[in-house]
Design a protein around this motif. Sequence first.
Motif, PDB file in Angstrom:
ATOM      1  N   LYS A   8       6.197  28.904  -5.496  1.00  0.00           N
ATOM      2  CA  LYS A   8       7.559  28.378  -5.603  1.00  0.00           C
ATOM      3  C   LYS A   8       7.946  28.118  -7.063  1.00  0.00           C
ATOM      4  O   LYS A   8       9.092  28.320  -7.450  1.00  0.00           O
ATOM      5  CB  LYS A   8       7.693  27.100  -4.784  1.00  0.00           C
ATOM      6  CG  LYS A   8       7.570  27.337  -3.294  1.00  0.00           C
ATOM      7  CD  LYS A   8       7.978  26.124  -2.513  1.00  0.00           C
ATOM      8  CE  LYS A   8       7.747  26.222  -1.041  1.00  0.00           C
ATOM      9  NZ  LYS A   8       8.226  27.313  -0.334  1.00  0.00           N
ATOM     10  N   ILE A  11      11.151  30.248  -9.712  1.00  0.00           N
ATOM     11  CA  ILE A  11      12.152  29.445 -10.422  1.00  0.00           C
ATOM     12  C   ILE A  11      12.028  29.667 -11.920  1.00  0.00           C
ATOM     13  O   ILE A  11      13.027  29.828 -12.628  1.00  0.00           O
ATOM     14  CB  ILE A  11      12.017  27.955 -10.053  1.00  0.00           C
ATOM     15  CG1 ILE A  11      12.367  27.763  -8.577  1.00  0.00           C
ATOM     16  CG2 ILE A  11      12.915  27.094 -10.946  1.00  0.00           C
ATOM     17  CD1 ILE A  11      12.053  26.388  -8.036  1.00  0.00           C
ATOM     18  N   THR A  54      15.233  34.384  -5.752  1.00  0.00           N
ATOM     19  CA  THR A  54      14.627  33.088  -6.079  1.00  0.00           C
ATOM     20  C   THR A  54      14.931  32.091  -4.979  1.00  0.00           C
ATOM     21  O   THR A  54      14.030  31.360  -4.519  1.00  0.00           O
ATOM     22  CB  THR A  54      15.147  32.569  -7.435  1.00  0.00           C
ATOM     23  OG1 THR A  54      14.793  33.517  -8.450  1.00  0.00           O
ATOM     24  CG2 THR A  54      14.549  31.225  -7.773  1.00  0.00           C
ATOM     25  N   LEU A  55      16.184  32.034  -4.543  1.00  0.00           N
ATOM     26  CA  LEU A  55      16.555  31.107  -3.475  1.00  0.00           C
ATOM     27  C   LEU A  55      15.771  31.375  -2.199  1.00  0.00           C
ATOM     28  O   LEU A  55      15.271  30.450  -1.564  1.00  0.00           O
ATOM     29  CB  LEU A  55      18.058  31.206  -3.177  1.00  0.00           C
ATOM     30  CG  LEU A  55      18.977  30.509  -4.166  1.00  0.00           C
ATOM     31  CD1 LEU A  55      20.437  30.783  -3.825  1.00  0.00           C
ATOM     32  CD2 LEU A  55      18.716  29.009  -4.174  1.00  0.00           C
ATOM     33  N   VAL A  56      15.661  32.649  -1.842  1.00  0.00           N
ATOM     34  CA  VAL A  56      14.928  33.031  -0.632  1.00  0.00           C
ATOM     35  C   VAL A  56      13.468  32.583  -0.728  1.00  0.00           C
ATOM     36  O   VAL A  56      12.891  32.083   0.240  1.00  0.00           O
ATOM     37  CB  VAL A  56      15.016  34.555  -0.379  1.00  0.00           C
ATOM     38  CG1 VAL A  56      14.030  35.003   0.684  1.00  0.00           C
ATOM     39  CG2 VAL A  56      16.438  34.945  -0.006  1.00  0.00           C
ATOM     40  N   VAL A 107      12.100  30.104  -2.565  1.00  0.00           N
ATOM     41  CA  VAL A 107      11.807  28.684  -2.716  1.00  0.00           C
ATOM     42  C   VAL A 107      12.326  27.810  -1.571  1.00  0.00           C
ATOM     43  O   VAL A 107      11.947  26.650  -1.462  1.00  0.00           O
ATOM     44  CB  VAL A 107      12.307  28.122  -4.067  1.00  0.00           C
ATOM     45  CG1 VAL A 107      11.616  28.827  -5.219  1.00  0.00           C
ATOM     46  CG2 VAL A 107      13.808  28.204  -4.203  1.00  0.00           C
ATOM     47  N   ILE A 108      13.210  28.370  -0.747  1.00  0.00           N
ATOM     48  CA  ILE A 108      13.730  27.566   0.388  1.00  0.00           C
ATOM     49  C   ILE A 108      12.803  27.658   1.570  1.00  0.00           C
ATOM     50  O   ILE A 108      12.190  28.608   1.868  1.00  0.00           O
ATOM     51  CB  ILE A 108      15.158  28.027   0.762  1.00  0.00           C
ATOM     52  CG1 ILE A 108      16.108  27.731  -0.387  1.00  0.00           C
ATOM     53  CG2 ILE A 108      15.616  27.375   2.022  1.00  0.00           C
ATOM     54  CD1 ILE A 108      17.533  28.171  -0.163  1.00  0.00           C
TER      55      ILE A 108
END
Length: 137
Positions: free
Chosen positions: A93, A97, A132-134, A136-137
């Motif tokens: 994660k 980022i 990145t969103l995919v 780390v969420i």
Amino acid sequence: MWFVFALLSAVFAALTSILAKIGIEGVNSNLATALRTVVVVAMAWAMVFITNTQTGIFSISKKSWIFLILSGLATGASWLCYYKALQMGEASKVVPIDKLSVVITIVLAFIFLHEDFTVKSIIGCALIGAGTLVMVI
């Protein structure tokens, strides 16, 4: 040839993350960063002497000195934050980022270096951001 070095940089950066995550266990993140930095400094100076480029230090302009020092400060801040994040979070994660730096670099290169901001770069930035969103969420 630049592509080969860029690809090697990515491979070594990936190894850096994994090796650091393993090595930082039970070690203060600032201390770990300082130890890593000593190794990097020794390796960089070794390359300077191996390639016999040490005399070039006297021909560096004042402007270059200022920007290289600022770059070093930014690198130090980045590494300190990265190691703290890596110590506190999962590598899978933290690293995505951290790689948002690609998007930030492209935007800053457009603003300060007047590099082209093309449809391709906009799409690439959007995909990196979405990826990145995919992750780390």
